[in-house]
Enzyme design. Structure first.
Site, PDB file in Angstrom:
ATOM      1  N   ASP A   1     -48.066  21.522 -56.426  1.00 30.31           N
ATOM      2  CA  ASP A   1     -47.523  21.438 -57.786  1.00 30.31           C
ATOM      3  C   ASP A   1     -46.002  21.490 -57.837  1.00 30.31           C
ATOM      4  O   ASP A   1     -45.421  22.021 -58.786  1.00 30.31           O
ATOM      5  CB  ASP A   1     -48.065  22.582 -58.670  1.00 30.31           C
ATOM      6  CG  ASP A   1     -49.463  22.276 -59.153  1.00 30.31           C
ATOM      7  OD1 ASP A   1     -49.889  21.116 -59.005  1.00 30.31           O
ATOM      8  OD2 ASP A   1     -50.126  23.197 -59.673  1.00 30.31           O
TER       9      ASP A   1
ATOM     10  N   HIS B   1     -23.102  13.897 -39.090  1.00 27.27           N
ATOM     11  CA  HIS B   1     -23.909  14.155 -40.290  1.00 27.27           C
ATOM     12  C   HIS B   1     -24.436  15.592 -40.300  1.00 27.27           C
ATOM     13  O   HIS B   1     -25.561  15.858 -40.726  1.00 27.27           O
ATOM     14  CB  HIS B   1     -25.067  13.155 -40.405  1.00 27.27           C
ATOM     15  CG  HIS B   1     -24.604  11.775 -40.741  1.00 27.27           C
ATOM     16  ND1 HIS B   1     -25.397  10.656 -40.597  1.00 27.27           N
ATOM     17  CD2 HIS B   1     -23.428  11.331 -41.236  1.00 27.27           C
ATOM     18  CE1 HIS B   1     -24.715   9.586 -40.963  1.00 27.27           C
ATOM     19  NE2 HIS B   1     -23.513   9.963 -41.356  1.00 27.27           N
TER      20      HIS B   1
ATOM     21  N   ASP C   1     -17.344  17.194 -46.102  1.00 26.16           N
ATOM     22  CA  ASP C   1     -17.609  15.831 -46.581  1.00 26.16           C
ATOM     23  C   ASP C   1     -18.666  16.004 -47.660  1.00 26.16           C
ATOM     24  O   ASP C   1     -19.841  16.237 -47.354  1.00 26.16           O
ATOM     25  CB  ASP C   1     -18.115  14.973 -45.415  1.00 26.16           C
ATOM     26  CG  ASP C   1     -18.363  13.526 -45.819  1.00 26.16           C
ATOM     27  OD1 ASP C   1     -18.391  13.231 -47.028  1.00 26.16           O
ATOM     28  OD2 ASP C   1     -18.552  12.692 -44.910  1.00 26.16           O
TER      29      ASP C   1
ATOM     30  N   ASP D   1     -17.242  10.121 -52.647  1.00 22.15           N
ATOM     31  CA  ASP D   1     -17.478  10.384 -51.224  1.00 22.15           C
ATOM     32  C   ASP D   1     -16.147  10.816 -50.606  1.00 22.15           C
ATOM     33  O   ASP D   1     -15.304   9.971 -50.319  1.00 22.15           O
ATOM     34  CB  ASP D   1     -17.999   9.103 -50.540  1.00 22.15           C
ATOM     35  CG  ASP D   1     -18.388   9.337 -49.090  1.00 22.15           C
ATOM     36  OD1 ASP D   1     -18.406  10.504 -48.654  1.00 22.15           O
ATOM     37  OD2 ASP D   1     -18.688   8.346 -48.392  1.00 22.15           O
TER      38      ASP D   1
ATOM     39  N   HIS E   1     -17.605   5.674 -35.661  1.00 24.01           N
ATOM     40  CA  HIS E   1     -18.215   5.135 -36.887  1.00 24.01           C
ATOM     41  C   HIS E   1     -17.279   4.137 -37.540  1.00 24.01           C
ATOM     42  O   HIS E   1     -16.159   3.916 -37.060  1.00 24.01           O
ATOM     43  CB  HIS E   1     -18.602   6.268 -37.851  1.00 24.01           C
ATOM     44  CG  HIS E   1     -17.459   7.173 -38.247  1.00 24.01           C
ATOM     45  ND1 HIS E   1     -16.493   6.793 -39.142  1.00 24.01           N
ATOM     46  CD2 HIS E   1     -17.146   8.445 -37.869  1.00 24.01           C
ATOM     47  CE1 HIS E   1     -15.641   7.796 -39.315  1.00 24.01           C
ATOM     48  NE2 HIS E   1     -15.999   8.809 -38.542  1.00 24.01           N
TER      49      HIS E   1
ATOM     50  N   HIS F   1     -17.022   2.073 -46.230  1.00 29.10           N
ATOM     51  CA  HIS F   1     -18.226   1.416 -46.747  1.00 29.10           C
ATOM     52  C   HIS F   1     -18.101   1.304 -48.258  1.00 29.10           C
ATOM     53  O   HIS F   1     -17.329   2.040 -48.883  1.00 29.10           O
ATOM     54  CB  HIS F   1     -19.484   2.215 -46.370  1.00 29.10           C
ATOM     55  CG  HIS F   1     -19.392   3.666 -46.739  1.00 29.10           C
ATOM     56  ND1 HIS F   1     -19.628   4.111 -48.027  1.00 29.10           N
ATOM     57  CD2 HIS F   1     -19.046   4.768 -46.024  1.00 29.10           C
ATOM     58  CE1 HIS F   1     -19.451   5.424 -48.064  1.00 29.10           C
ATOM     59  NE2 HIS F   1     -19.074   5.851 -46.865  1.00 29.10           N
TER      60      HIS F   1
ATOM     61  N   HIS G   1     -23.583   4.866 -49.911  1.00 33.49           N
ATOM     62  CA  HIS G   1     -23.413   3.669 -49.077  1.00 33.49           C
ATOM     63  C   HIS G   1     -23.930   2.527 -49.950  1.00 33.49           C
ATOM     64  O   HIS G   1     -25.117   2.233 -49.978  1.00 33.49           O
ATOM     65  CB  HIS G   1     -24.203   3.770 -47.771  1.00 33.49           C
ATOM     66  CG  HIS G   1     -23.659   4.843 -46.869  1.00 33.49           C
ATOM     67  ND1 HIS G   1     -24.290   5.288 -45.753  1.00 33.49           N
ATOM     68  CD2 HIS G   1     -22.498   5.563 -46.921  1.00 33.49           C
ATOM     69  CE1 HIS G   1     -23.575   6.235 -45.159  1.00 33.49           C
ATOM     70  NE2 HIS G   1     -22.484   6.416 -45.861  1.00 33.49           N
TER      71      HIS G   1
ATOM     72  N   GLU H   1     -12.136   6.185 -44.184  1.00 33.49           N
ATOM     73  CA  GLU H   1     -12.506   7.476 -43.605  1.00 33.49           C
ATOM     74  C   GLU H   1     -12.436   7.538 -42.074  1.00 33.49           C
ATOM     75  O   GLU H   1     -13.444   7.809 -41.420  1.00 33.49           O
ATOM     76  CB  GLU H   1     -13.910   7.865 -44.075  1.00 33.49           C
ATOM     77  CG  GLU H   1     -14.973   6.786 -43.862  1.00 33.49           C
ATOM     78  CD  GLU H   1     -16.348   7.278 -44.276  1.00 33.49           C
ATOM     79  OE1 GLU H   1     -16.767   8.317 -43.759  1.00 33.49           O
ATOM     80  OE2 GLU H   1     -17.002   6.614 -45.099  1.00 33.49           O
TER      81      GLU H   1
ATOM     82  N   TYR I   1     -12.854  12.994 -33.253  1.00 30.01           N
ATOM     83  CA  TYR I   1     -13.786  14.092 -32.941  1.00 30.01           C
ATOM     84  C   TYR I   1     -13.727  14.368 -31.439  1.00 30.01           C
ATOM     85  O   TYR I   1     -14.122  13.510 -30.642  1.00 30.01           O
ATOM     86  CB  TYR I   1     -15.218  13.712 -33.351  1.00 30.01           C
ATOM     87  CG  TYR I   1     -15.272  13.105 -34.744  1.00 30.01           C
ATOM     88  CD1 TYR I   1     -15.317  13.908 -35.876  1.00 30.01           C
ATOM     89  CD2 TYR I   1     -15.216  11.718 -34.916  1.00 30.01           C
ATOM     90  CE1 TYR I   1     -15.329  13.346 -37.145  1.00 30.01           C
ATOM     91  CE2 TYR I   1     -15.226  11.150 -36.191  1.00 30.01           C
ATOM     92  CZ  TYR I   1     -15.278  11.962 -37.299  1.00 30.01           C
ATOM     93  OH  TYR I   1     -15.275  11.406 -38.548  1.00 30.01           O
TER      94      TYR I   1
ATOM     95  N   ARG J   1     -11.752  14.481 -40.055  1.00 27.40           N
ATOM     96  CA  ARG J   1     -11.979  13.234 -40.796  1.00 27.40           C
ATOM     97  C   ARG J   1     -11.292  13.395 -42.141  1.00 27.40           C
ATOM     98  O   ARG J   1     -11.280  14.493 -42.712  1.00 27.40           O
ATOM     99  CB  ARG J   1     -13.475  12.959 -40.980  1.00 27.40           C
ATOM    100  CG  ARG J   1     -13.748  11.706 -41.815  1.00 27.40           C
ATOM    101  CD  ARG J   1     -15.203  11.205 -41.722  1.00 27.40           C
ATOM    102  NE  ARG J   1     -16.202  12.078 -42.283  1.00 27.40           N
ATOM    103  CZ  ARG J   1     -17.030  12.837 -41.580  1.00 27.40           C
ATOM    104  NH1 ARG J   1     -16.989  12.829 -40.259  1.00 27.40           N
ATOM    105  NH2 ARG J   1     -17.924  13.623 -42.169  1.00 27.40           N
TER     106      ARG J   1
ATOM    107  N   GLU K   1     -11.172  11.314 -45.876  1.00 22.61           N
ATOM    108  CA  GLU K   1     -11.868  10.220 -46.574  1.00 22.61           C
ATOM    109  C   GLU K   1     -11.483  10.180 -48.043  1.00 22.61           C
ATOM    110  O   GLU K   1     -11.563  11.191 -48.743  1.00 22.61           O
ATOM    111  CB  GLU K   1     -13.382  10.434 -46.441  1.00 22.61           C
ATOM    112  CG  GLU K   1     -14.213   9.425 -47.214  1.00 22.61           C
ATOM    113  CD  GLU K   1     -15.704   9.545 -46.935  1.00 22.61           C
ATOM    114  OE1 GLU K   1     -16.175  10.671 -46.639  1.00 22.61           O
ATOM    115  OE2 GLU K   1     -16.405   8.518 -47.024  1.00 22.61           O
TER     116      GLU K   1
END
Ligand code: GLY
Ligand code: MN
Ligand code: MN
Length: 473
Positions: free
Chosen positions: A33, A237, A254, A265, A344, A348, A355, A378, A382, A442, A444
């Site tokens: 439920d 991520h 992020d 973003d 990466h 985007h 995205h 962005e 790393y 990073r 962005e």
């Protein structure tokens, strides 16, 4: 309902004569439920703004004029007592500009009549509900075997290419919503910078930030917040957010609010204890330089591919400056050694989805930026703590060739071959400067391409070292 009206009109101009079928999202059951929070399907919302689950839209287009038909959940006092108010068919007509509205239950029965006489039918194959509803209904309405019923001339097309193109160019109304999402997001990031302290848990900083998002009117997050202290910033991520923040470490956040269904973003990286250490500063300054240059590249006629290539070039210079790579700038690019630290894309599309819809190529060529497109910029560096010594392969690698080969050979075979080539290549061993190990940065921002140049919707989030330290100290 102005934004979806404009979107339907734009779609109708493209299709001229034809019918479009779309489905809402559905409630997803979690357990006992309990349901996952509902969010409308983005394509469906784009063309209808209808907020409820269990709905179908049929847009009939004649001579470039759209007519909206909505199938919606019936009003039902008992269900509304449990699940909340339903707008019903009258709501669809009175408030959502449907020419006609019908019961959701009658879709199968009514659809063939609506489609009568339409030869071109556009379906949203990206919707989970295409399989569930259209496959069955259209099998009757548009026989695949073309055996001469009323609809035997009809052809099914994918709506995806058309709607993706439309969603790429944002109307003024959409930019307004994005601006609001970005303003709220910036406020949240500033609050996080002020709040974060050594000893706090990542989720506590996240909660402080998200409180600001919701307090300022966000309906939900654009995506799960990444609140990554110290080494966790090197996990792209990361979103478990359960670690405690260390004195002297960086915190990469992020995270973004969604407002009016549009998502921001934003990433900022700042020192937990208020002041950047010298090695942190070194990496940060390099990423900042690259990121500012990327933003400058979002101009009409340029492409994301060009921005990405420029990013790789400048970032490779940075990697050489930081002594993270063994050879010069040229080799860092041609042997893709930069990929160890920047793995990466540079950006985007951004809009209803974080995205967002829209391809990066048109007819095999890089897509040129146009007024009204919105993209993130962005870049990051790393330096993974697990790799104090890296064996860099001495192998020329052209991303275009790799891509072509993947297309021709198929992903599985091509990546196997790539691995073999890498394994067989000579290598050069390189020791990573110890004081840089574990640093992840990073930055962005969200950029609208306009005829007057790039417009940064998130420029008020502190970004230079001085701006950040003024807030965190
Ligand atoms: N927040 C997801 C991304 O930056 O692409
Ligand atoms: Mn992004
Ligand atoms: Mn992001």
């Amino acid at each position: 309902m102005g934004n979806s009206k404009i979107a339907r009109e734009n779609l109708a101009k493209q299709i001229k004569n034809g019918a479009v079928i779309l489905h809402s999202g559905s409630i997803v059951y979690r357990n006992n439920d309990t349901w996952y929070p509902f969010r409308q399907d983005s394509n469906f919302y784009y063309l209808t703004e209808w907020p409820e689950p269990d709905a179908h839209a049929v847009i009939l287009i004649k001579d470039s004029e759209p007519e909206l038909h909505l199938f919606v959940q019936d009003r039902n006092e008992e269900m509304e007592t449990w699940e909340g108010k339903r707008l019903g068919q009258s709501g669809a007509v009175d408030d959502y500009e449907a020419l006609k509205a019908y019961s959701f239950q009658d879709y199968e029965k009514i659809l063939p009549n609506l489609l009568r006489g339409f030869n071109d039918i556009y379906c949203d194959y990206s919707s989970n509900n295409f399989e569930k509803y259209d496959k069955k209904v259209l099998t009757h309405a548009v026989p695949y075997d073309q055996r001469g019923t009323d609809f035997s001339n009809a052809t099914l097309y994918s709506l995806q290419p058309l709607i993706s193109e439309l969603r790429l160019i944002k109307s003024d109304g959409e930019i307004e919503l994005l601006t609001k999402a970005c303003d709220i997001t910036v406020e949240g990031h500033i609050h996080a910078m002020k709040t974060a302290n050594a000893g706090m848990y990542e989720y506590q900083v996240g909660a402080e930030m998200e409180r600001i998002f919701y307090d300022r009117g966000a309906e939900r997050l654009g995506y799960p917040s990444i609140v990554a202290g110290g080494h966790n910033a090197c996990i792209l991520h990361y979103s478990t957010n359960r670690d405690q923040l260390d004195e002297g470490s960086l915190l990469l956040i992020d995270a973004a609010a969604e407002y009016g269904m549009y998502s921001s973003d934003v990433t900022r990286t700042f020192p937990v204890s208020g002041k950047f250490t010298s090695p942190q500063k070194d990496v940060y300054e390099e990423v900042l330089k690259v990121q500012n240059e990327g933003i400058e590249g979002v101009v009409v006629g340029n492409s994301m591919k060009e921005v990405h290539q420029q990013t790789i070039k400048t970032l490779s210079e940075s990697l050489v400056n930081l002594k993270l790579v063994p050879l010069g700038v040229e080799e860092t690019i041609s042997m893709m050694h930069f990929f160890e630290f920047f793995m990466h894309g540079t950006g985007h599309w951004l809009g209803l989805d974080v995205h967002d819809a829209g391809s990066n190529e048109v007819n095999g060529q890089p897509r040129a930026f146009e007024h009204g497109m919105v993209t993130t910029i962005e870049p990051g560096i790393y330096v993974r703590p697990t790799k104090p010594v890296i064996e860099f392969p001495l192998l020329e690698r052209d991303p275009n060739e790799i891509r072509e080969r993947r297309k021709i050979m198929g992903m599985e075979k091509a990546t196997k071959l790539e691995k073999e080539e890498m394994m067989n290549a000579k290598t050069v061993k390189h020791e990573i400067p110890k004081d840089l190990l574990g640093i992840g940065v990073r930055i962005e921002d969200d950029i609208v391409c306009t005829n007057n140049g790039p417009m940064n919707l998130t420029e008020n989030a502190p970004k230079t070292i001085e701006e950040i330290e003024a807030v965190t100290a």
